[in-house]
Design a protein around this motif. Structure first.
Motif, PDB file in Angstrom:
ATOM      1  N   HIS A   1       0.833  -1.197   0.000  1.00 37.95           N
ATOM      2  CA  HIS A   1       0.000   0.000   0.000  1.00 37.95           C
ATOM      3  C   HIS A   1       0.878   1.261   0.000  1.00 37.95           C
ATOM      4  O   HIS A   1       0.590   2.233  -0.722  1.00 37.95           O
ATOM      5  CB  HIS A   1      -0.909   0.011   1.222  1.00 37.95           C
ATOM      6  CG  HIS A   1      -1.885  -1.126   1.247  1.00 37.95           C
ATOM      7  ND1 HIS A   1      -2.683  -1.396   2.345  1.00 37.95           N
ATOM      8  CD2 HIS A   1      -2.197  -2.067   0.327  1.00 37.95           C
ATOM      9  CE1 HIS A   1      -3.436  -2.457   2.091  1.00 37.95           C
ATOM     10  NE2 HIS A   1      -3.154  -2.877   0.878  1.00 37.95           N
ATOM     11  N   ALA A   2       1.932   1.237   0.812  1.00 39.68           N
ATOM     12  CA  ALA A   2       2.845   2.386   0.852  1.00 39.68           C
ATOM     13  C   ALA A   2       3.518   2.592  -0.499  1.00 39.68           C
ATOM     14  O   ALA A   2       3.676   3.732  -0.961  1.00 39.68           O
ATOM     15  CB  ALA A   2       3.890   2.171   1.944  1.00 39.68           C
ATOM     16  N   PHE A   3       3.923   1.513  -1.129  1.00 38.52           N
ATOM     17  CA  PHE A   3       4.576   1.565  -2.445  1.00 38.52           C
ATOM     18  C   PHE A   3       3.667   2.273  -3.454  1.00 38.52           C
ATOM     19  O   PHE A   3       4.099   3.185  -4.174  1.00 38.52           O
ATOM     20  CB  PHE A   3       4.868   0.135  -2.889  1.00 38.52           C
ATOM     21  CG  PHE A   3       5.753  -0.004  -4.095  1.00 38.52           C
ATOM     22  CD1 PHE A   3       7.044   0.491  -4.095  1.00 38.52           C
ATOM     23  CD2 PHE A   3       5.301  -0.686  -5.221  1.00 38.52           C
ATOM     24  CE1 PHE A   3       7.873   0.323  -5.195  1.00 38.52           C
ATOM     25  CE2 PHE A   3       6.113  -0.865  -6.321  1.00 38.52           C
ATOM     26  CZ  PHE A   3       7.405  -0.354  -6.309  1.00 38.52           C
ATOM     27  N   ALA A   4       2.392   1.876  -3.493  1.00 38.75           N
ATOM     28  CA  ALA A   4       1.447   2.505  -4.414  1.00 38.75           C
ATOM     29  C   ALA A   4       1.241   3.976  -4.070  1.00 38.75           C
ATOM     30  O   ALA A   4       1.170   4.839  -4.964  1.00 38.75           O
ATOM     31  CB  ALA A   4       0.124   1.748  -4.391  1.00 38.75           C
ATOM     32  N   ASP A   5       1.129   4.282  -2.790  1.00 34.47           N
ATOM     33  CA  ASP A   5       0.957   5.676  -2.372  1.00 34.47           C
ATOM     34  C   ASP A   5       2.131   6.542  -2.810  1.00 34.47           C
ATOM     35  O   ASP A   5       1.949   7.630  -3.376  1.00 34.47           O
ATOM     36  CB  ASP A   5       0.809   5.753  -0.851  1.00 34.47           C
ATOM     37  CG  ASP A   5      -0.630   5.586  -0.375  1.00 34.47           C
ATOM     38  OD1 ASP A   5      -1.547   5.722  -1.202  1.00 34.47           O
ATOM     39  OD2 ASP A   5      -0.830   5.319   0.829  1.00 34.47           O
ATOM     40  N   TRP A   6       3.342   6.077  -2.523  1.00 36.40           N
ATOM     41  CA  TRP A   6       4.518   6.894  -2.813  1.00 36.40           C
ATOM     42  C   TRP A   6       4.714   7.102  -4.305  1.00 36.40           C
ATOM     43  O   TRP A   6       5.167   8.169  -4.734  1.00 36.40           O
ATOM     44  CB  TRP A   6       5.764   6.280  -2.173  1.00 36.40           C
ATOM     45  CG  TRP A   6       5.871   6.651  -0.730  1.00 36.40           C
ATOM     46  CD1 TRP A   6       5.301   6.018   0.339  1.00 36.40           C
ATOM     47  CD2 TRP A   6       6.559   7.783  -0.197  1.00 36.40           C
ATOM     48  NE1 TRP A   6       5.589   6.684   1.507  1.00 36.40           N
ATOM     49  CE2 TRP A   6       6.364   7.765   1.215  1.00 36.40           C
ATOM     50  CE3 TRP A   6       7.321   8.791  -0.759  1.00 36.40           C
ATOM     51  CZ2 TRP A   6       6.905   8.739   2.043  1.00 36.40           C
ATOM     52  CZ3 TRP A   6       7.871   9.765   0.077  1.00 36.40           C
ATOM     53  CH2 TRP A   6       7.660   9.725   1.464  1.00 36.40           C
ATOM     54  N   LEU A   7       4.352   6.112  -5.111  1.00 35.98           N
ATOM     55  CA  LEU A   7       4.557   6.240  -6.555  1.00 35.98           C
ATOM     56  C   LEU A   7       3.489   7.095  -7.220  1.00 35.98           C
ATOM     57  O   LEU A   7       3.669   7.519  -8.376  1.00 35.98           O
ATOM     58  CB  LEU A   7       4.582   4.859  -7.202  1.00 35.98           C
ATOM     59  CG  LEU A   7       5.816   4.008  -6.885  1.00 35.98           C
ATOM     60  CD1 LEU A   7       5.712   2.642  -7.539  1.00 35.98           C
ATOM     61  CD2 LEU A   7       7.091   4.714  -7.340  1.00 35.98           C
ATOM     62  N   THR A   8       2.379   7.364  -6.546  1.00 36.88           N
ATOM     63  CA  THR A   8       1.304   8.156  -7.153  1.00 36.88           C
ATOM     64  C   THR A   8       1.077   9.497  -6.470  1.00 36.88           C
ATOM     65  O   THR A   8       0.305  10.312  -6.962  1.00 36.88           O
ATOM     66  CB  THR A   8      -0.030   7.368  -7.121  1.00 36.88           C
ATOM     67  OG1 THR A   8      -0.363   7.059  -5.760  1.00 36.88           O
ATOM     68  CG2 THR A   8       0.084   6.079  -7.930  1.00 36.88           C
ATOM     69  N   SER A   9       1.749   9.735  -5.355  1.00 34.68           N
ATOM     70  CA  SER A   9       1.472  10.941  -4.554  1.00 34.68           C
ATOM     71  C   SER A   9       2.069  12.211  -5.139  1.00 34.68           C
ATOM     72  O   SER A   9       1.622  13.314  -4.821  1.00 34.68           O
ATOM     73  CB  SER A   9       2.023  10.748  -3.136  1.00 34.68           C
ATOM     74  OG  SER A   9       3.446  10.651  -3.170  1.00 34.68           O
ATOM     75  N   GLY A  10       3.103  12.074  -5.954  1.00 36.34           N
ATOM     76  CA  GLY A  10       3.814  13.244  -6.447  1.00 36.34           C
ATOM     77  C   GLY A  10       4.927  13.708  -5.530  1.00 36.34           C
ATOM     78  O   GLY A  10       5.691  14.616  -5.873  1.00 36.34           O
ATOM     79  N   VAL A  11       5.077  13.084  -4.362  1.00 32.85           N
ATOM     80  CA  VAL A  11       6.130  13.479  -3.420  1.00 32.85           C
ATOM     81  C   VAL A  11       7.510  13.301  -4.049  1.00 32.85           C
ATOM     82  O   VAL A  11       8.381  14.173  -3.934  1.00 32.85           O
ATOM     83  CB  VAL A  11       6.032  12.666  -2.114  1.00 32.85           C
ATOM     84  CG1 VAL A  11       7.256  12.924  -1.229  1.00 32.85           C
ATOM     85  CG2 VAL A  11       4.765  13.020  -1.354  1.00 32.85           C
TER      86      VAL A  11
END
Length: 402
Positions: free
Chosen positions: A260-270
């Motif tokens: 879940h973190a992997f998907a978040d970080w790759l789509t968040s724009g951070v």
């Protein structure tokens, strides 16, 4: 093939019982965490909580305000019979565990016995990213406890004979990104360039990384060359299909928080806003990564508006992995066979000492088995054992250069 000395990017520490009494400012010591020996037992159900009971067994319990946290066998399983632990789930005292769980000199000896040169250690009582202190109602006390832990980690646990072998990993006050940024900078000035963060802040009732709430923290990490370490369970959640499912189900699914973190970080724009920020997904394994990468790239290319990615990213999500997001493994041969879909340079090794999943004292044999099963070359084995960790955490600043 000669097996390189291991650098473990995910071990754990059982904090000394007097840590906060020694490191807190005097005005906070009476209210700070303390270790108390109490009698108690677990209920009859596999997921029952420990409770005080006069007819129970002695256990060492952390007491902090209304919080009581017993020492579970899984926290300090090194050297224990796994079959026994599987059948007898009783809280422990420090005398029940290996001294290496909490004593620096003993830890170094256990690392020597396990073909391990250096290691980072996550906390136990504060929990994996300091949730215990985040939940403290007194913010001044919570901050003091975070700083006391960090000072102990840098000035004691990772100092003297352990310098260059025990690599500091510190905490932040999760409730305030400006305070968190200040603490990252304070710790970096003292020599710590790795910090714990949550795999999913939203589960802690904090803003997600899809907002700009955390930008002061991320900027501080980027400025100080500090790595964010996201341990499974650092969202205070673990996967469970049903209350009566065997523990094996949760153990098999622990990767889910990391995915879940992997998907978040790759789509968040951070990672687009902060070009040099690095993230380690601790204990998450990697076998699931190629599918997530393929799926996210497919959404970005074919359904950017439908996936709410239009305008968020300037290039495919998978392009943000290299030199930015690192997976961490302890027994994932399947993932290593798919290394070319991830990037061999993005995979690090861990021993998880002294937890129940730890490969100690057989980490070298486990490592060699994975290398053989996945067909790694000598150069790839070096990257897995230590090369990637040296590069990710810039361990040359601690004297580890090759």
């Amino acid at each position: 093939m000669s097996t390189p000395k291991i650098i473990s990017v995910d071990d754990h520490i059982l904090e000394p019982g007097d840590l906060w009494q020694r490191y807190l400012p005097e005005r906070f010591r009476a209210d700070g965490p303390r270790l108390v020996r109490l009698k108690g037992r677990f209920g009859t159900h596999a997921r029952s909580r420990w409770r005080e009971a006069e007819d129970g067994l002695w256990a060492d319990v952390w007491v902090f305000g209304d919080v009581k946290m017993e020492i579970l066998p899984g926290f300090a399983a090194a050297g224990k019979d796994q079959n026994y632990l599987g059948r007898h789930w009783e809280a422990m005292t420090y005398e029940d565990m290996r001294p290496g769980c909490y004593d620096r000199t003993a830890r170094l000896a256990d690392m020597d016995a396990n073909h391990t040169e250096a290691a980072l250690s996550f906390p136990t009582f504060p929990r994996f990213c300091g949730q215990t202190f985040h939940e403290c109602g007194d913010r001044d006390l919570g901050l003091a406890c975070v700083q006391a832990y960090n000072d102990w980690m840098i000035d004691e646990w990772c100092a003297d004979e352990a310098y260059g072998r025990l690599i500091p990993l510190t905490l932040i006050p999760l409730w305030d990104p400006e305070l968190a940024a200040a603490e990252v900078r304070r710790c970096a000035a003292k020599g710590s360039h790795a910090v714990c963060f949550s795999e999913n802040p939203a589960r802690l009732k904090l803003p997600s990384i899809h907002t700009d709430h955390w930008d002061p923290l991320f900027a501080a990490c980027e400025d100080t060359d500090t790595v964010l370490n996201l341990h499974i369970g650092s969202s205070s959640t673990f996967p469970m299909t049903s209350i009566d499912a065997p523990r094996a189900v949760s153990l098999a699914l622990t990767y889910q928080g990391a995915s879940h973190a992997f998907a978040d970080w790759l789509t968040s724009g951070v990672l687009e806003r902060f070009h040099d920020l690095r993230v380690a997904l601790s204990e998450g394994q990697i076998g699931w990564m190629p599918f997530i990468l393929e799926r996210l790239d497919s959404v970005w290319e074919q359904r950017p508006v439908y996936g709410n990615l239009d305008g968020r990213l300037s290039r495919p999500p998978s392009s943000y992995v290299r030199d930015r997001i690192y997976g961490c493994v302890f027994d994932d041969s399947i993932g290593l066979t798919l290394r070319h879909r991830i990037g061999m340079e993005q995979i690090m090794f861990e021993t998880d000492y002294p937890h129940g999943d730890s490969t100690w004292p057989n980490s070298k044999a486990v490592f060699e088995k994975m290398v053989t099963e996945a067909g790694l070359s000598a150069d790839e084995a070096y990257l897995l054992a230590r090369g990637n960790a040296i590069r990710c955490f810039r361990l040359d600043r601690y004297g580890i250069t090759a």
